[in-house]
Structures are given as C-alpha cells and as structure tokens.
Scaffold this motif. Structure first.
Motif, PDB file in Angstrom:
ATOM      1  N   PHE A  31     -60.175  27.007  61.124  1.00  0.00           N
ATOM      2  CA  PHE A  31     -58.726  27.218  61.192  1.00  0.00           C
ATOM      3  C   PHE A  31     -58.328  28.312  60.213  1.00  0.00           C
ATOM      4  O   PHE A  31     -58.786  28.332  59.059  1.00  0.00           O
ATOM      5  CB  PHE A  31     -57.964  25.936  60.828  1.00  0.00           C
ATOM      6  N   ALA A 113     -59.023  28.302  65.750  1.00  0.00           N
ATOM      7  CA  ALA A 113     -57.586  28.192  65.974  1.00  0.00           C
ATOM      8  C   ALA A 113     -56.850  28.787  64.794  1.00  0.00           C
ATOM      9  O   ALA A 113     -57.366  28.816  63.668  1.00  0.00           O
ATOM     10  CB  ALA A 113     -57.168  26.737  66.190  1.00  0.00           C
ATOM     11  N   VAL A 139     -58.627  27.923  70.768  1.00  0.00           N
ATOM     12  CA  VAL A 139     -57.566  27.001  71.176  1.00  0.00           C
ATOM     13  C   VAL A 139     -56.253  27.583  70.656  1.00  0.00           C
ATOM     14  O   VAL A 139     -56.056  27.694  69.443  1.00  0.00           O
ATOM     15  CB  VAL A 139     -57.802  25.589  70.625  1.00  0.00           C
ATOM     16  N   LEU A 140     -55.368  27.957  71.576  1.00  0.00           N
ATOM     17  CA  LEU A 140     -54.155  28.703  71.236  1.00  0.00           C
ATOM     18  C   LEU A 140     -52.911  27.851  71.423  1.00  0.00           C
ATOM     19  O   LEU A 140     -52.886  26.922  72.241  1.00  0.00           O
ATOM     20  CB  LEU A 140     -54.055  29.955  72.114  1.00  0.00           C
ATOM     21  N   ASP A 141     -51.878  28.206  70.665  1.00  0.00           N
ATOM     22  CA  ASP A 141     -50.568  27.566  70.784  1.00  0.00           C
ATOM     23  C   ASP A 141     -49.608  28.485  71.531  1.00  0.00           C
ATOM     24  O   ASP A 141     -49.639  29.703  71.359  1.00  0.00           O
ATOM     25  CB  ASP A 141     -49.973  27.289  69.398  1.00  0.00           C
ATOM     26  N   SER A 193     -52.577  22.914  68.229  1.00  0.00           N
ATOM     27  CA  SER A 193     -53.958  23.386  68.346  1.00  0.00           C
ATOM     28  C   SER A 193     -54.934  22.619  67.456  1.00  0.00           C
ATOM     29  O   SER A 193     -56.082  22.378  67.851  1.00  0.00           O
ATOM     30  CB  SER A 193     -54.032  24.883  68.048  1.00  0.00           C
ATOM     31  N   CYS A 197     -58.182  20.646  68.898  1.00  0.00           N
ATOM     32  CA  CYS A 197     -59.558  20.897  68.460  1.00  0.00           C
ATOM     33  C   CYS A 197     -60.238  19.600  68.036  1.00  0.00           C
ATOM     34  O   CYS A 197     -61.427  19.382  68.326  1.00  0.00           O
ATOM     35  CB  CYS A 197     -59.568  21.893  67.298  1.00  0.00           C
TER      36      CYS A 197
END
Length: 375
Positions: A31, A113, A139-141, A193, A197
């Motif tokens: 992250f 992310a 992994v996207l927001d 996100s 994950c």
C-alpha cells in the motif's frame, strides 16, 4: 559403484531427478499513501504483519486516521497477513513512477493499492507499473460521489480508460465504504481498496487464487456511501466497475471483473491472477535449466516437472476438465524449437491450460406443467 563385502541388507539414497515446482505466493500486498504520522519511515517500504504492528510504526500519539491507515486495518480484518507499507508523506497528492520504484526491489508482492488516490496520473502510474512488471495486480478505488453514469464513463474520460494491452492487471471497486475510526470511534467513509486486498488474500488462503474473490463479506465495512441497485449494476458491470453491495446478510463484494472489458480472455480477476501464478511459478521453478545442455534429456525433465505442477493445480480444482488431457498440455521438444532456437540457446516450452471460469450468470428455468403432463 558401492562395494558389498559381506551378506546383508544395504540402503542407498537415490535421487528421483524430479525438481518439484511450487506455487509462488499470491497474497502479499503493498500500500502507498500518507500515514497518520506523516514523517514516519518516509518513502521506505516497511513490512508489517498486523494492525498493532502498523500502529507502532506509523500511528504516533494523537495522530488522526488517514485513508492509508483505514486500508491497513481493513486488510488485516479481511484475512490479509503480509503487507508492505510505503508512507509518501503529508505533501503527497498523486502517485508517481518514482513512488512505485521504492517497491521495485521487494520480491513476492502480488497486490498493490494506493487507497484514496483516484486521479488519472496516479492510476496511470499504477497501471503502467503492473503492466510492465507483469507480476502485480492493482486494486483501484473509484472517486467518491458522482452519478452512476459518471462512474461508468470514467473509463472513457478519466484515469480508468480501457487499455487493451493491460491484459487484466487491475480491477476497480465502488462505492466507498463506511467504517468506524479506530482512533475516534466515529463513522467515516473511506476507499475500499485495502479491505478488498485483504479479501483477496483471505480468499487465496482458504479457497485458492482460482476462486473468484466475489460474494465475499467485507469485514469492517459497516455501511456504504451509496447503495447500488440491480439497475445500477446493469450500467456498472459492462463498464468493468465492481460493485460493493448491501444485502440482507451483510455487505459483500459483488463483482470480479478486470478493466479489460467483456470480450477479453482476461475478463475475470481470478483468471488473470491464476495465470500470473502459473507463469511466475514455472519461471522460478525452471531456473535450474539455465546453462544445462539443451537436449532431449533436458526437455523430458522440463515436461515432467511442469506436468506435475499443472496436475496439482487441476487436482485442486483450478483447471477445467475431467482428465489432465482436457485440463492442460505441456510441450517441450523438437517441435517447439527450431535449429535457430537451439543455436541461440533458447529453450521454448509451450503450455496450454483451461482455467475454471466463474458462474457469473446463473440461469434457472422454470416450466409450468399441468397434472396431466408426463413427468
């Protein structure tokens, strides 16, 4: 040759010659964001294995929560266990290629992310990094707010535009989730996100990477910033936006599509991540072949090792088919290499697999009959 000088039983250890290929890890995440203590371990990857471990390193006394801290908490709540955290500092407003370069030396990261960074430049940097490396899934927001139609159009007009070359190395989720701030106890909307994950990691460890990370409860999510309806999802799903939905049994991840589109072979998250697992595992498991004589003996060994690895995946339910012949094939012989390949020292292995795809559309047909009809 051993010498035997007296009658008796002699034991010899004889190697089988097999070099088992083991699957690489799929649940270590990284992250990037702004930590509550903005100057803690600045721009250095820090490995943490628990929420208290993150607090000790990045929380500080009297510091408020941030999207990064919410994401870390959600990651561990949903089954995550291994996480690298990069604190970019309080002035960070976007993710750059240089920020991602801080993770270049970290081996084994499979999920990445940047909680809350939804601008086009950040998304572009993350997608390019994953596409170039081919070993990490993003992994996207989605940006918070906006109409349903705006969310669906984001791929055409914003940072999540279609990328045919991406080969499914990313997925996006909406809406934001409501969580309880562990520091103040207040309810706050945060990007999902980190929680997603964690759900990926938990799903990998309990069911396997070949299972779609969907219809999973999102632990720590106490509400949603907006409630999507079936009609909303009719718009979002074709746009490759994975919805998080509120149902009678809780809040669940209700989608497992990548950003490639409905007509792509990399349409589903689990298919992309399974193929990445296969590619990386075979790549690492056949390194011993470098500088070996490129002859039939080597080819037989390669076929044996790769076959055994794919057979294990098939037995675990990751590959489709009632037999190994239907599930996969492995070729490494004179038909896969030309004389030019041999002269250049190239060993070429051809592998085909039939991955199990999600039953995304379950159709139930009901036919009405009368009492006189034959059953």
């Amino acid at each position: 040759m051993a010498e035997y000088r007296r009658p008796g039983v002699y034991i010899q250890d004889v190697g089988s010659g097999a070099r088992p290929i083991t699957g690489v890890g799929t649940s270590t995440a990284a992250f990037l964001g702004v930590a509550p203590q903005a100057d803690a371990h600045l721009r250095k990857p820090v490995f943490v294995t628990s929420w208290p471990g993150f607090q000790r390193r990045f929380q500080g006394d009297g510091q408020g929560s941030t999207p990064l801290s919410f994401a870390v908490d959600g990651f561990f709540q949903n089954g995550g266990a291994r996480l690298y955290v990069v604190n970019l500092g309080q002035d960070a407003t976007t993710i750059s290629a240089d920020d991602l370069e801080t993770l270049s030396a970290m081996e084994g990261i499979s999920l990445i992310a940047a909680p809350g960074f939804t601008d086009a430049d950040s998304v572009e940097a993350i997608l390019t990094n994953c596409e170039t490396r081919k070993d990490r899934f993003a992994v996207l927001d989605m940006a918070e707010g906006g109409a349903i139609a705006d969310l669906a159009r984001t791929q055409d007009q914003g940072g999540l535009r279609p990328r045919n070359a991406l080969q499914g190395m990313a997925a996006v989720y909406a809406p934001w989730i409501e969580v309880r701030d562990p520091e103040t106890g207040e309810m706050i909307a945060c990007p999902p996100s980190g929680h997603i994950c964690g759900a990926y990691a938990g799903n990998d460890s309990t069911r396997g990477v070949h299972h779609a990370p969907a219809n999973l409860p999102l632990r720590g999510a106490l509400g949603l910033s907006r409630l999507f309806t079936d009609a909303d999802q009719d718009i979002l799903a074709p746009a490759c936006v994975n919805a998080i939905r509120q149902f009678s049994d809780g809040i669940r991840i209700w989608g497992a599509r990548t950003l490639t589109g409905a007509d792509s072979e990399w349409r589903y998250v689990n298919i992309r991540r399974l193929l990445t697992l296969i590619e990386l595992s075979i790549q690492q498991g056949t390194r011993w072949a470098v500088f070996e004589p490129n002859d039939d003996t080597l080819w037989k060994s390669i076929r044996r090792d790769v076959w055994e690895f794919l057979n294990m995946l098939w037995r675990d339910g990751a590959l489709m088919g009632s037999s190994t012949q239907e599930a996969f094939f492995v070729r490494c012989d004179a038909t896969t290499m030309t004389q030019d390949d041999l002269d250049a020292g190239r060993l070429i292995i051809e592998i085909g697999v039939a991955p199990v795809r999600p039953a995304e559309f379950v159709v139930i047909r009901i036919m009405q009959t009368t009492s006189d009809s034959e059953v």
